[in-house]
Design an enzyme around this catalytic site. Structure first.
Site, PDB file in Angstrom:
ATOM      1  N   SER A  80       0.813  -1.217   0.000  1.00 34.16           N
ATOM      2  CA  SER A  80       0.000   0.000   0.000  1.00 34.16           C
ATOM      3  C   SER A  80       0.843   1.261   0.000  1.00 34.16           C
ATOM      4  O   SER A  80       0.451   2.277  -0.574  1.00 34.16           O
ATOM      5  CB  SER A  80      -0.912   0.016   1.230  1.00 34.16           C
ATOM      6  N   THR A 133      -1.560   4.086   3.545  1.00 29.66           N
ATOM      7  CA  THR A 133      -2.284   4.757   2.452  1.00 29.66           C
ATOM      8  C   THR A 133      -2.460   6.257   2.713  1.00 29.66           C
ATOM      9  O   THR A 133      -1.977   7.072   1.916  1.00 29.66           O
ATOM     10  CB  THR A 133      -3.638   4.061   2.178  1.00 29.66           C
ATOM     11  N   ASP A 252      -8.766  -4.516   2.515  1.00 21.20           N
ATOM     12  CA  ASP A 252      -7.459  -5.189   2.477  1.00 21.20           C
ATOM     13  C   ASP A 252      -7.285  -6.172   3.637  1.00 21.20           C
ATOM     14  O   ASP A 252      -6.770  -7.274   3.451  1.00 21.20           O
ATOM     15  CB  ASP A 252      -6.382  -4.099   2.542  1.00 21.20           C
TER      16      ASP A 252
HETATM   17 MG    MG Z   1      -4.454   1.205   3.480  1.00 21.31          MG
HETATM   18 ZN    ZN Z   2      -2.396  -5.259   2.482  1.00 21.54          ZN
END
Ligand code: MG
Ligand code: ZN
Length: 357
Positions: A80, A133, A252
């Protein structure tokens, strides 16, 4: 001048003018961009919204679809951090890198660039706000694991609306600093109990958990769509325009856990959030909405249940990420730029072409 040559030049200039006006017609520039990242959301995850959603899926409301290649600079299968850094800065880097290039050198993010230009900006995540992220949009760190270093970038980021989890990285730090007092000094209003119903005109930091937000399965409720609606209301008051990043972080984690119920409940929450953004952009008329993923997680498939074609058995092939291309959905002014196949740097480049160049 030779008349033939003159004719040639006239023809060339006509065709250049023609193609410019074509670009202008096809890609009107948006005033605002909302980028929604479903972490780990491949095409099977998106497809789950067709089969497990009581509502009509919001993914079908998009006019432009693209496919995004996600490999990082050193690894075939990205993480990520590397992928979000590509979205945020337009460069390819190694797995684990937060807003830095292959040599660990900081690269300016789109949020940093837009803040300088007077745009309002926002970040919303269902993980901690210092997780890879969102971090890649405001911090510069050689490693995604250096959470306290990453946190230190946020109080001086000038980001107008911040919502997610992660209070402990700001007030229970090894260096003993309390970064909430820095937020305060920099003019932020702080909320750590619940999403406020209405907002003052001040910058907002809304961190509701010590670390990540709870799972949908554990009762997170409408945090993500509600924070999104609040942010859109606040940021759209800016006359220059705004950029809002929204992450459905735990799609995720459902993939890593090979837990289909976890994954699908997070995906449906993300779908609902997309619906809220599309409703806003339809009314607003000047907002480009982009939905994509940083990579696929779990090698997720919607397979038949042991040969029964009337039954779907969600199945995983890995507890890690996969190298499949991820889908991208775009709607609103400038959306047509996002059709086709390109790599994750392209998302930054196209957003930059629309808001900055
Ligand atoms: Mg993330
Ligand atoms: Zn991941």
């Amino acid at each position: 001048m030779n008349p033939l040559l003159r004719q040639f030049i006239v023809l060339i200039s006509l065709s250049i003018a023609g193609s410019f006006s074509l670009i202008a017609q096809e890609s009107p520039k948006p005033k605002n961009i909302v980028l929604l990242i479903g972490d780990g959301m491949g095409l099977s995850q998106v497809s789950a919204s067709l089969f497990y959603n009581k509502e009509t899926t919001n993914f079908e409301r998009f006019s432009t679809i693209g496919l995004v290649k996600t490999s990082s600079s050193k690894e075939l299968v990205t993480d990520s951090a590397s992928s979000a850094t590509a979205f945020a800065t337009g460069i390819k880097t190694y797995n684990g890198a937060i807003g830095v290039d292959e040599n660990g050198v900081a690269v300016e993010t789109i949020i940093e660039q837009l803040v300088k230009k007077g745009y309002a900006t926002g970040l919303i995540s269902t993980s901690s706000i210092v997780h890879a992220t969102p971090a890649s949009f405001f911090a510069h760190s050689k490693s995604r694991r250096l959470y306290e270093d990453i946190a230190a970038f946020l109080p001086s980021s000038n980001i107008d609306f911040i919502a997610g989890g992660g209070t402990k990285f700001f007030d229970s730090r090894e260096d003993g600093k309390n970064l909430f007092s820095v937020f305060k000094k920099n003019g932020y209003e702080i909320h750590t109990e619940e999403l406020p119903k209405t907002l003052s005109t001040r910058k907002q930091v809304i961190l509701l958990e010590e670390d990540e937000m709870p799972k949908m399965l554990d009762g997170r409720g409408d945090f993500l769509p509600n924070a999104t609606i609040l942010a859109l209301e606040a940021l759209s008051k800016n006359e220059t325009g705004f950029f809002l990043l929204i992450e459905g972080s735990q799609i995720d984690w459902g993939g890593h856990d090979n837990d289909a119920d976890y994954l699908i409940s997070e995906l449906l929450d993300f779908d609902k959030t997309i619906g809220a953004v599309l409703d806003f952009s339809k009314k607003n008329g000047e907002t480009l909405v982009i939905v994509t993923a940083d990579h696929e997680t779990g090698g997720f498939t919607l397979s038949t249940d042991d040969g029964d074609y009337n039954k779907i058995k969600p199945t995983f092939s890995t507890t890690g990420h996969s190298a499949s291309m991820v889908p991208l959905f775009a709607e609103g002014p400038g959306a047509s730029l996002f059709g086709g196949i390109y790599d994750h740097r392209g998302i930054y480049q196209k957003m930059r072409a629309l808001l900055i160049e």
